[in-house]
Design an enzyme around this catalytic site. Sequence first.
Site, mmCIF file in Angstrom:
data_model
loop_
_atom_site.group_PDB
_atom_site.id
_atom_site.type_symbol
_atom_site.label_atom_id
_atom_site.label_comp_id
_atom_site.label_asym_id
_atom_site.label_seq_id
_atom_site.Cartn_x
_atom_site.Cartn_y
_atom_site.Cartn_z
ATOM 1 N N ASN A 129 0.841 -1.199 0.000
ATOM 2 C CA ASN A 129 0.000 0.000 0.000
ATOM 3 C C ASN A 129 0.876 1.248 0.000
ATOM 4 O O ASN A 129 1.965 1.272 0.587
ATOM 5 C CB ASN A 129 -1.004 0.004 1.161
ATOM 6 C CG ASN A 129 -0.399 -0.197 2.520
ATOM 7 O OD1 ASN A 129 0.648 -0.831 2.670
ATOM 8 N ND2 ASN A 129 -1.053 0.319 3.541
ATOM 9 N N ILE A 130 0.390 2.256 -0.693
ATOM 10 C CA ILE A 130 1.130 3.510 -0.864
ATOM 11 C C ILE A 130 0.176 4.640 -0.497
ATOM 12 O O ILE A 130 -0.771 4.932 -1.242
ATOM 13 C CB ILE A 130 1.609 3.659 -2.329
ATOM 14 C CG1 ILE A 130 2.438 2.434 -2.738
ATOM 15 C CG2 ILE A 130 2.408 4.954 -2.493
ATOM 16 C CD1 ILE A 130 2.666 2.314 -4.229
ATOM 17 N N GLU A 141 -3.082 -4.627 -2.987
ATOM 18 C CA GLU A 141 -3.618 -5.526 -4.020
ATOM 19 C C GLU A 141 -3.643 -4.818 -5.376
ATOM 20 O O GLU A 141 -3.246 -5.370 -6.402
ATOM 21 C CB GLU A 141 -5.052 -5.959 -3.676
ATOM 22 C CG GLU A 141 -5.193 -6.704 -2.374
ATOM 23 C CD GLU A 141 -5.502 -5.785 -1.203
ATOM 24 O OE1 GLU A 141 -4.838 -4.735 -1.074
ATOM 25 O OE2 GLU A 141 -6.404 -6.110 -0.425
ATOM 26 N N CYS A 177 -10.660 -2.991 -4.089
ATOM 27 C CA CYS A 177 -9.770 -4.062 -4.577
ATOM 28 C C CYS A 177 -10.576 -5.277 -5.024
ATOM 29 O O CYS A 177 -10.226 -5.939 -5.999
ATOM 30 C CB CYS A 177 -8.767 -4.442 -3.492
ATOM 31 S SG CYS A 177 -7.556 -3.137 -3.211
HETATM 32 N N1 THU Z 1 -5.285 -1.233 2.531
HETATM 33 C C1 THU Z 1 -4.744 -2.076 1.593
HETATM 34 O O1 THU Z 1 -3.590 -1.913 1.186
HETATM 35 N N2 THU Z 1 -5.518 -3.069 1.109
HETATM 36 C C2 THU Z 1 -6.810 -3.286 1.465
HETATM 37 O O2 THU Z 1 -7.494 -4.067 0.832
HETATM 38 C C3 THU Z 1 -7.345 -2.608 2.645
HETATM 39 C C4 THU Z 1 -6.638 -1.340 3.008
HETATM 40 C C5 THU Z 1 -4.466 -0.132 3.049
HETATM 41 C C6 THU Z 1 -4.889 1.222 2.592
HETATM 42 C C7 THU Z 1 -4.344 2.109 3.685
HETATM 43 O O3 THU Z 1 -2.999 2.447 3.381
HETATM 44 C C8 THU Z 1 -4.350 1.227 4.915
HETATM 45 O O4 THU Z 1 -4.507 -0.103 4.447
HETATM 46 C C9 THU Z 1 -5.449 1.557 5.901
HETATM 47 O O5 THU Z 1 -6.681 1.581 5.277
#
Ligand code: THU
Length: 142
Positions: free
Chosen positions: A45-46, A58, A96
């Site tokens: 995640n970014i 994802e 996602c």
């Molecule tokens: N996040 C993800 O990377 N994937 C998901 O399916 C759920 C949420 C991340 C986004 C954000 O950076 C952090 O988790 C908190 O929501």
Amino acid sequence: MEKEMINQLIDTAIHQLKYSYTPYSNFKVGAALLAKNWQVYTGCNIENAGYTATNCAERTAFFKAVSEGVKDFQAICVVGGKAGVLTEYAAPCGVCRQVMMETVKRQGKPFEVILCGPDDAIVISDCRLLLPFAFDGSDIPS
Ligand code: THU
């Protein structure tokens, strides 16, 4: 999916946690996406100061693969937790899941979703279970 492959995807997804950019939530997510051609695309995640500009792990993995011409997938593994500690399963968010459904529609069959928690992993054999009644291209009138 063979156990050895599942474990490899879990290890790869966990490895991604260190690249996760999360100055706002400190909730770190890693993903490992197995393509039909056996290549593995990674994602983290970014986050962004404009919160809605944040990209989930994802989708990072899916978009990396698709942007390189790879569009057919077998499985995705997702792990995550506060400060990168896996205290429970990290479930994919709705956006996602919608992106996953695009692949299902395109390749004509579902793929597996592997979620790994602190003790074990669960394998959801059909990603369509995660988004019933999904919106897809057939909902857009021509
Ligand atoms: N996040 C993800 O990377 N994937 C998901 O399916 C759920 C949420 C991340 C986004 C954000 O950076 C952090 O988790 C908190 O929501």
